[in-house]
Design an enzyme around this catalytic site. Structure first.
Site, PDB file in Angstrom:
ATOM      1  N   GLN A  17      10.606  35.892  21.398  1.00 44.50           N
ATOM      2  CA  GLN A  17       9.202  36.426  20.686  1.00 44.50           C
ATOM      3  C   GLN A  17       8.274  36.990  21.222  1.00 44.50           C
ATOM      4  OE1 GLN A  17       6.472  34.361  17.174  1.00 44.50           O
ATOM      5  NE2 GLN A  17       8.240  33.203  18.025  1.00 44.50           N
ATOM      6  N   GLU A 139       6.874  28.460  22.807  1.00 42.53           N
ATOM      7  CA  GLU A 139       5.683  28.472  21.959  1.00 42.53           C
ATOM      8  C   GLU A 139       5.052  27.049  22.136  1.00 42.53           C
ATOM      9  OE1 GLU A 139       4.446  30.806  19.570  1.00 42.53           O
ATOM     10  OE2 GLU A 139       3.086  29.176  19.176  1.00 42.53           O
ATOM     11  N   ASP A 168       3.404  32.689  21.277  1.00 45.31           N
ATOM     12  CA  ASP A 168       4.380  33.823  21.595  1.00 45.31           C
ATOM     13  C   ASP A 168       3.696  34.920  20.756  1.00 45.31           C
ATOM     14  OD1 ASP A 168       6.329  32.544  22.800  1.00 45.31           O
ATOM     15  OD2 ASP A 168       7.422  31.942  21.053  1.00 45.31           O
ATOM     16  N   GLY A 247     -16.491  26.616  11.614  1.00 39.61           N
ATOM     17  CA  GLY A 247     -17.855  27.216  11.988  1.00 39.61           C
ATOM     18  C   GLY A 247     -19.121  26.429  11.386  1.00 39.61           C
ATOM     19  N   GLY A 248     -20.175  27.061  11.019  1.00 41.81           N
ATOM     20  CA  GLY A 248     -21.393  26.307  10.747  1.00 41.81           C
ATOM     21  C   GLY A 248     -21.389  26.178   9.221  1.00 41.81           C
TER      22      GLY A 248
HETATM   23  N1  COA Z   1      21.508  42.101  32.763  1.00 43.96           N
HETATM   24  C1  COA Z   1      21.668  41.110  33.836  1.00 43.96           C
HETATM   25  N2  COA Z   1      20.964  40.140  34.033  1.00 43.96           N
HETATM   26  C2  COA Z   1      20.048  40.176  32.944  1.00 43.96           C
HETATM   27  C3  COA Z   1      19.526  41.052  31.988  1.00 43.96           C
HETATM   28  C4  COA Z   1      20.481  42.231  32.003  1.00 43.96           C
HETATM   29  N3  COA Z   1      20.089  43.094  31.465  1.00 43.96           N
HETATM   30  N4  COA Z   1      18.525  40.849  31.309  1.00 43.96           N
HETATM   31  C5  COA Z   1      18.333  39.388  31.928  1.00 43.96           C
HETATM   32  N5  COA Z   1      18.775  38.863  32.877  1.00 43.96           N
HETATM   33  C6  COA Z   1      19.046  37.849  33.656  1.00 43.96           C
HETATM   34  C7  COA Z   1      17.535  37.471  34.505  1.00 43.96           C
HETATM   35  O1  COA Z   1      17.738  38.367  35.341  1.00 43.96           O
HETATM   36  C8  COA Z   1      17.837  36.184  34.651  1.00 43.96           C
HETATM   37  O2  COA Z   1      18.434  35.868  35.820  1.00 43.96           O
HETATM   38  P1  COA Z   1      18.030  35.023  37.065  1.00 43.96           P
HETATM   39  O3  COA Z   1      17.679  33.594  36.473  1.00 43.96           O
HETATM   40  O4  COA Z   1      19.337  34.830  37.687  1.00 43.96           O
HETATM   41  O5  COA Z   1      17.132  35.712  38.141  1.00 43.96           O
HETATM   42  C9  COA Z   1      18.455  35.498  33.464  1.00 43.96           C
HETATM   43  O6  COA Z   1      19.031  36.685  32.763  1.00 43.96           O
HETATM   44  C10 COA Z   1      17.987  34.759  32.351  1.00 43.96           C
HETATM   45  O7  COA Z   1      16.477  35.181  32.132  1.00 43.96           O
HETATM   46  P2  COA Z   1      15.415  34.115  31.738  1.00 43.96           P
HETATM   47  O8  COA Z   1      14.215  34.654  31.481  1.00 43.96           O
HETATM   48  O9  COA Z   1      15.205  33.057  32.917  1.00 43.96           O
HETATM   49  O10 COA Z   1      15.955  33.526  30.344  1.00 43.96           O
HETATM   50  P3  COA Z   1      16.036  31.974  29.926  1.00 43.96           P
HETATM   51  O11 COA Z   1      16.829  32.017  28.626  1.00 43.96           O
HETATM   52  O12 COA Z   1      16.570  31.063  30.855  1.00 43.96           O
HETATM   53  O13 COA Z   1      14.659  31.460  29.738  1.00 43.96           O
HETATM   54  C11 COA Z   1      12.418  31.809  28.626  1.00 43.96           C
HETATM   55  C12 COA Z   1      13.908  31.913  28.560  1.00 43.96           C
HETATM   56  C13 COA Z   1      11.627  32.332  27.442  1.00 43.96           C
HETATM   57  C14 COA Z   1      11.905  30.322  28.674  1.00 43.96           C
HETATM   58  C15 COA Z   1      11.862  32.470  29.770  1.00 43.96           C
HETATM   59  O14 COA Z   1      12.309  33.780  29.985  1.00 43.96           O
HETATM   60  C16 COA Z   1      10.283  32.328  30.119  1.00 43.96           C
HETATM   61  O15 COA Z   1       9.806  31.509  30.395  1.00 43.96           O
HETATM   62  N6  COA Z   1       9.543  33.418  29.954  1.00 43.96           N
HETATM   63  C17 COA Z   1       8.230  33.658  29.963  1.00 43.96           C
HETATM   64  C18 COA Z   1       7.544  33.050  28.832  1.00 43.96           C
HETATM   65  C19 COA Z   1       7.843  33.613  27.689  1.00 43.96           C
HETATM   66  O16 COA Z   1       7.688  34.521  27.383  1.00 43.96           O
HETATM   67  N7  COA Z   1       8.324  32.478  26.766  1.00 43.96           N
HETATM   68  C20 COA Z   1       8.089  32.736  25.392  1.00 43.96           C
HETATM   69  C21 COA Z   1       9.434  33.348  24.979  1.00 43.96           C
HETATM   70  S1  COA Z   1       9.311  33.509  23.245  1.00 43.96           S
END
Ligand code: COA
Length: 415
Positions: A17, A139, A168, A247-248
């Site tokens: 998001q 979030e 988010d 607020g106030g």
């Molecule tokens: N091709 C190949 N690999 C890809 C890719 C693509 N097109 N796009 C993403 N990936 C890989 C990434 O490189 C990552 O690999 P790695 O862990 O081996 O380095 C993997 O996919 C997963 O990415 P990640 O961001 O860790 O996803 P997740 O589902 O485990 O975590 C979140 C999701 C949201 C918790 C995390 O991305 C995060 O903390 N983001 C920052 C904060 C944020 O925006 N949070 C709110 C989300 S609404």
């Protein structure tokens, strides 16, 4: 008239998001947003909270309008070559991967700068540098760590998260401003720069008034507009203030006609000082206009419970819309508690494009929130979200790939 961000190319590595909110806004302003998704699966939200089997979820469609989708395995060698070409061609790369993921992919800030010194790299993470910098964040974690949850809810209950997605979507908004600002500075500097937003920081920015109150509390021991005053206790930290106005101008939520059966038959009512006389007349408490216990805002502060009880006695005899109509005649600030059902059908929101109906090839018609930011010379046309990989071939052709190159990438499962 063209769009405000026409000609700006965004390489969109966002998912879920926070990041998609940002790039959707940029797309609405006319940027060409190329969403890069994992081949085969794509953004995880395509399949989350699905209401129709096999069809992109509303979670996905409502956050990815006006974008193009390319599938690409950016961990494969061939995928990395495609990505290099896209980096050279685009102006901005936006990502909200977990900390370190872009570096692990082989695309550090230094590397991206070497490939394209004009590129702006914009990132959302849960936390900035510090003890939690490596954490994955969603979030509600941000709402809790940013000060929102501890200050939301009632004094005798636990901390509460709010339905507004301030962690988010709020951080996505912050990031969009950072990107546009960096694009503006690039016009004179000729260089790209990094734009970073931590969700904790974004939430705290939106909770700024609570840090204000923390310092007032530390200085004075009480805050007179809080419901804890004068009979309750204040501790060391800003307490939860229920529905009291921040607020106030003291405000609260009061019951309206039908509250016994309708969970949204309520009104937010503000006892704004300049219209105190009118408020007293409307609620039938004329004596309060001159009574020294009620006549001034200062005198009313210890009696707010009593004041709002009297207001409620009056509002409970009217529907929230009837009360609004009467109160607005006297410029008394108030607002109905609108349910999502009421918002979905509110004609004025449809008219301004704040709520839009969008058609989708596999889902059919659905409602979405349009662009809340209205530019007179750059109106927003909300276009449906892309199907997974819908524009892969088109985008590869734009960066010089021939039909046979594309076929070979397909057979190697790179796209
Ligand atoms: N091709 C190949 N690999 C890809 C890719 C693509 N097109 N796009 C993403 N990936 C890989 C990434 O490189 C990552 O690999 P790695 O862990 O081996 O380095 C993997 O996919 C997963 O990415 P990640 O961001 O860790 O996803 P997740 O589902 O485990 O975590 C979140 C999701 C949201 C918790 C995390 O991305 C995060 O903390 N983001 C920052 C904060 C944020 O925006 N949070 C709110 C989300 S609404």
């Amino acid at each position: 008239m063209g769009k405000a961000l026409e000609g700006v190319r965004i390489l969109d590595f966002t998912h879920v998001q926070s990041g998609p909110t940002c790039t959707q806004l940029l797309a609405w302003f006319g940027a060409d947003v190329i969403k890069v998704e994992k081949a085969g699966t794509g953004d995880i939200t395509r399949e989350q909270l699905r209401d129709i089997p096999g069809v992109d979820s509303l979670y996905f469609t409502m956050l990815n309008h006006n974008k193009r989708s390319v599938t690409l395995d950016t961990k494969s060698e061939q995928g990395k070559q495609v990505l290099e070409k896209l980096i050279k061609r685009c102006d901005v790369l936006v990502e909200n991967f977990a900390p370190g993921a872009l570096d692990r992919m082989g695309f550090s800030w230094e590397r991206i700068q070497a490939l394209n010194p004009r590129m702006i790299v914009a990132s959302i993470k849960g936390f900035g540098p510090g003890p939690y910098e490596d954490c994955k964040v969603y979030e509600n974690v941000a709402q809790c760590a940013g000060g929102s949850a501890s200050t939301t809810g009632f004094d005798d209950g636990p901390p509460l998260v709010t339905g507004a997605q301030i962690g988010d979507s709020g951080t996505g908004l912050h990031l969009a401003l950072g990107i546009v600002t960096a694009l503006y500075q690039r016009q004179t500097s000729g260089r790209g720069q990094r734009v970073q937003c931590a969700m904790q920081d974004g939430v705290l920015n939106l909770c700024r008034v609570k840090l204000r109150d923390q310092q007032r509390l530390e200085r004075n021991g009480v805050m007179k507009e809080y419901p804890q005053y004068p009979n309750g206790k204040f501790g060391a930290a800003v307490p939860r203030a229920g529905n009291a106005s921040g607020g106030g101008q003291p405000g609260s939520i009061v019951k309206c006609k039908g509250w016994e059966t309708d969970p949204n038959a309520y009104l937010y009512f503000i006892t704004q000082a300049p219209v105190w006389k009118e408020i007293c007349k409307v609620i039938g408490k004329e004596s309060w206009i001159t009574d020294p216990d009620y006549a001034t805002p200062e005198a009313r502060l210890p009696r707010l419970k009593e004041v709002f009880a009297a207001v409620e006695e009056w509002t409970a005899t009217k529907t929230k819309f009837e009360a609004m109509d009467i109160l607005n005649q006297y410029d008394i600030p108030c607002g109905p508690i609108l349910s999502m059902q009421e918002i979905a059908h509110e004609p004025s929101l449809r008219k301004t494009g704040t709520v839009v109906e969008v058609d989708h090839p596999t889902r059919g018609k659905y409602l979405s929130v349009g662009n809340p930011i209205k530019l007179s010379d750059s109106p927003t046309d909300v276009k449906r979200s892309p199907l997974l990989g819908e524009h892969t071939e088109e985008i590869l052709a734009e960066i010089g790939y021939t039909r046979s190159d594309i076929e070979s990438l397909k057979s190697n499962k790179v796209i």
